[in-house]
Design a protein around this motif. Structure first.
Motif, mmCIF file in Angstrom:
data_model
loop_
_atom_site.group_PDB
_atom_site.id
_atom_site.type_symbol
_atom_site.label_atom_id
_atom_site.label_comp_id
_atom_site.label_asym_id
_atom_site.label_seq_id
_atom_site.Cartn_x
_atom_site.Cartn_y
_atom_site.Cartn_z
ATOM 1 N N ARG A 1 56.127 -73.651 -72.502
ATOM 2 C CA ARG A 1 55.702 -72.246 -72.537
ATOM 3 C C ARG A 1 55.347 -71.825 -73.960
ATOM 4 O O ARG A 1 54.387 -71.086 -74.180
ATOM 5 C CB ARG A 1 56.789 -71.346 -71.961
ATOM 6 C CG ARG A 1 56.862 -71.399 -70.459
ATOM 7 C CD ARG A 1 57.803 -70.325 -69.901
ATOM 8 N NE ARG A 1 57.838 -70.405 -68.474
ATOM 9 C CZ ARG A 1 58.792 -71.015 -67.760
ATOM 10 N NH1 ARG A 1 59.807 -71.603 -68.385
ATOM 11 N NH2 ARG A 1 58.740 -71.046 -66.452
ATOM 12 N N ARG A 2 56.132 -72.273 -74.934
ATOM 13 C CA ARG A 2 55.829 -71.962 -76.337
ATOM 14 C C ARG A 2 54.473 -72.546 -76.724
ATOM 15 O O ARG A 2 53.685 -71.903 -77.412
ATOM 16 C CB ARG A 2 56.911 -72.524 -77.255
ATOM 17 C CG ARG A 2 58.170 -71.710 -77.253
ATOM 18 C CD ARG A 2 59.151 -72.265 -78.270
ATOM 19 N NE ARG A 2 60.457 -71.640 -78.069
ATOM 20 C CZ ARG A 2 61.602 -72.257 -78.233
ATOM 21 N NH1 ARG A 2 61.649 -73.527 -78.620
ATOM 22 N NH2 ARG A 2 62.734 -71.624 -78.037
ATOM 23 N N LEU A 3 54.232 -73.779 -76.307
ATOM 24 C CA LEU A 3 52.960 -74.423 -76.599
ATOM 25 C C LEU A 3 51.806 -73.632 -75.985
ATOM 26 O O LEU A 3 50.798 -73.364 -76.640
ATOM 27 C CB LEU A 3 52.948 -75.862 -76.070
ATOM 28 C CG LEU A 3 51.610 -76.585 -76.163
ATOM 29 C CD1 LEU A 3 51.334 -76.959 -77.610
ATOM 30 C CD2 LEU A 3 51.609 -77.799 -75.279
ATOM 31 N N LEU A 4 51.958 -73.238 -74.736
ATOM 32 C CA LEU A 4 50.912 -72.471 -74.054
ATOM 33 C C LEU A 4 50.693 -71.120 -74.738
ATOM 34 O O LEU A 4 49.544 -70.676 -74.897
ATOM 35 C CB LEU A 4 51.260 -72.275 -72.582
ATOM 36 C CG LEU A 4 51.247 -73.557 -71.730
ATOM 37 C CD1 LEU A 4 51.825 -73.281 -70.348
ATOM 38 C CD2 LEU A 4 49.855 -74.128 -71.632
ATOM 39 N N ALA A 5 51.771 -70.467 -75.162
ATOM 40 C CA ALA A 5 51.653 -69.186 -75.858
ATOM 41 C C ALA A 5 50.932 -69.373 -77.199
ATOM 42 O O ALA A 5 50.092 -68.549 -77.591
ATOM 43 C CB ALA A 5 53.029 -68.571 -76.074
ATOM 44 N N GLU A 6 51.238 -70.451 -77.904
ATOM 45 C CA GLU A 6 50.582 -70.740 -79.175
ATOM 46 C C GLU A 6 49.083 -70.961 -78.978
ATOM 47 O O GLU A 6 48.259 -70.434 -79.727
ATOM 48 C CB GLU A 6 51.218 -71.980 -79.816
ATOM 49 C CG GLU A 6 50.645 -72.360 -81.150
ATOM 50 C CD GLU A 6 51.316 -73.616 -81.696
ATOM 51 O OE1 GLU A 6 50.586 -74.393 -82.336
ATOM 52 O OE2 GLU A 6 52.522 -73.814 -81.468
ATOM 53 N N VAL A 7 48.741 -71.737 -77.953
ATOM 54 C CA VAL A 7 47.326 -71.989 -77.660
ATOM 55 C C VAL A 7 46.624 -70.679 -77.304
ATOM 56 O O VAL A 7 45.505 -70.423 -77.763
ATOM 57 C CB VAL A 7 47.170 -73.029 -76.524
ATOM 58 C CG1 VAL A 7 45.740 -73.090 -76.017
ATOM 59 C CG2 VAL A 7 47.642 -74.389 -76.991
ATOM 60 N N GLU A 8 47.274 -69.838 -76.531
ATOM 61 C CA GLU A 8 46.681 -68.554 -76.140
ATOM 62 C C GLU A 8 46.474 -67.669 -77.373
ATOM 63 O O GLU A 8 45.439 -67.019 -77.505
ATOM 64 C CB GLU A 8 47.557 -67.844 -75.106
ATOM 65 C CG GLU A 8 46.942 -66.587 -74.541
ATOM 66 C CD GLU A 8 45.611 -66.823 -73.844
ATOM 67 O OE1 GLU A 8 44.779 -65.898 -73.867
ATOM 68 O OE2 GLU A 8 45.389 -67.911 -73.286
ATOM 69 N N GLU B 1 45.935 -68.706 -80.403
ATOM 70 C CA GLU B 1 44.804 -69.286 -81.124
ATOM 71 C C GLU B 1 43.480 -68.924 -80.464
ATOM 72 O O GLU B 1 42.506 -68.610 -81.150
ATOM 73 C CB GLU B 1 44.953 -70.809 -81.216
ATOM 74 C CG GLU B 1 46.058 -71.253 -82.146
ATOM 75 C CD GLU B 1 46.308 -72.756 -82.092
ATOM 76 O OE1 GLU B 1 45.546 -73.483 -81.410
ATOM 77 O OE2 GLU B 1 47.278 -73.199 -82.735
ATOM 78 N N ARG B 2 43.459 -68.938 -79.140
ATOM 79 C CA ARG B 2 42.238 -68.550 -78.423
ATOM 80 C C ARG B 2 41.890 -67.089 -78.711
ATOM 81 O O ARG B 2 40.722 -66.751 -78.914
ATOM 82 C CB ARG B 2 42.412 -68.737 -76.913
ATOM 83 C CG ARG B 2 42.359 -70.157 -76.455
ATOM 84 C CD ARG B 2 42.532 -70.225 -74.957
ATOM 85 N NE ARG B 2 42.570 -71.593 -74.490
ATOM 86 C CZ ARG B 2 43.095 -71.971 -73.342
ATOM 87 N NH1 ARG B 2 43.615 -71.075 -72.520
ATOM 88 N NH2 ARG B 2 43.087 -73.237 -72.998
ATOM 89 N N GLU B 3 42.907 -66.237 -78.693
ATOM 90 C CA GLU B 3 42.674 -64.822 -78.973
ATOM 91 C C GLU B 3 42.173 -64.623 -80.397
ATOM 92 O O GLU B 3 41.265 -63.812 -80.642
ATOM 93 C CB GLU B 3 43.948 -64.022 -78.735
ATOM 94 C CG GLU B 3 44.317 -63.901 -77.267
ATOM 95 C CD GLU B 3 45.703 -63.304 -77.039
ATOM 96 O OE1 GLU B 3 46.415 -63.014 -78.033
ATOM 97 O OE2 GLU B 3 46.071 -63.134 -75.870
#
Length: 161
Positions: free
Chosen positions: A44-51, A53-55
């Motif tokens: 979940r942390r990884l997914l939040a980090e990627v999100e 970065e996308r933002e």
């Protein structure tokens, strides 16, 4: 083969963009999660980090678009200023153009009309879909859709359809 090297520098290409490529990527992630005991929290942390970065990338893209718009606007104002100075255009001339707008296009005379749906075409530009259907599938002849008489033309012009 070292799986960490397998994805170094990976960018979306034809296969990765496709649903098959996406499904393969999800399967690979699941295998890595299981193989290395990655917890749901870490994932979940990884997914939040990627999100995030996308933002950030989306914000940067919007800033770049806004900056480009402002540069184009500045160039347009510069050109307008040069034209006003060269041609000695007055504010009244510009305001009058803005208020009146462009002159309306003259009404075109309808040449073809569907007898049931009342769809019309002036004969200019590409043939409309309704005319293709009428001629190809509904069995009408061109002569049946053609408006011939001057009276019919006047009626069409007055009705505005």
């Amino acid at each position: 083969m070292n799986s960490s090297k397998q994805f170094v520098g990976l960018r979306a290409s034809g296969e990765e963009v496709s649903s098959l490529g996406r499904a393969r990527a999800i399967g690979e992630i699941r295998a890595q999660v299981e193989r290395y005991g990655i917890s749901d929290t870490q994932l979940r942390r990884l997914l939040a980090e990627v999100e995030r970065e996308r933002e950030a990338q989306a914000r940067e893209a919007r800033r770049a678009e806004e900056a480009e718009f402002q540069r184009a606007r500045s160039r347009a104002l510069h050109v307008a200023r040069q034209l006003v100075e060269f041609w000695r255009i007055t504010p009244q001339e510009l305001i009058r153009v803005k208020e009146k707008g462009l002159p309306p296009e003259p009404a075109r005379r309808v040449k073809y009309r569907h007898p049931v749906t009342s769809d019309a075409w002036d004969g200019e530009g590409p043939q409309p879909e309704w005319l293709r259907r009428a001629l190809g599938f509904e069995g009408y002849r061109v002569s049946e859709l053609l408006i011939e008489s001057a009276d019919a033309q006047r009626i069409v012009a007055v009705s505005g359809t």
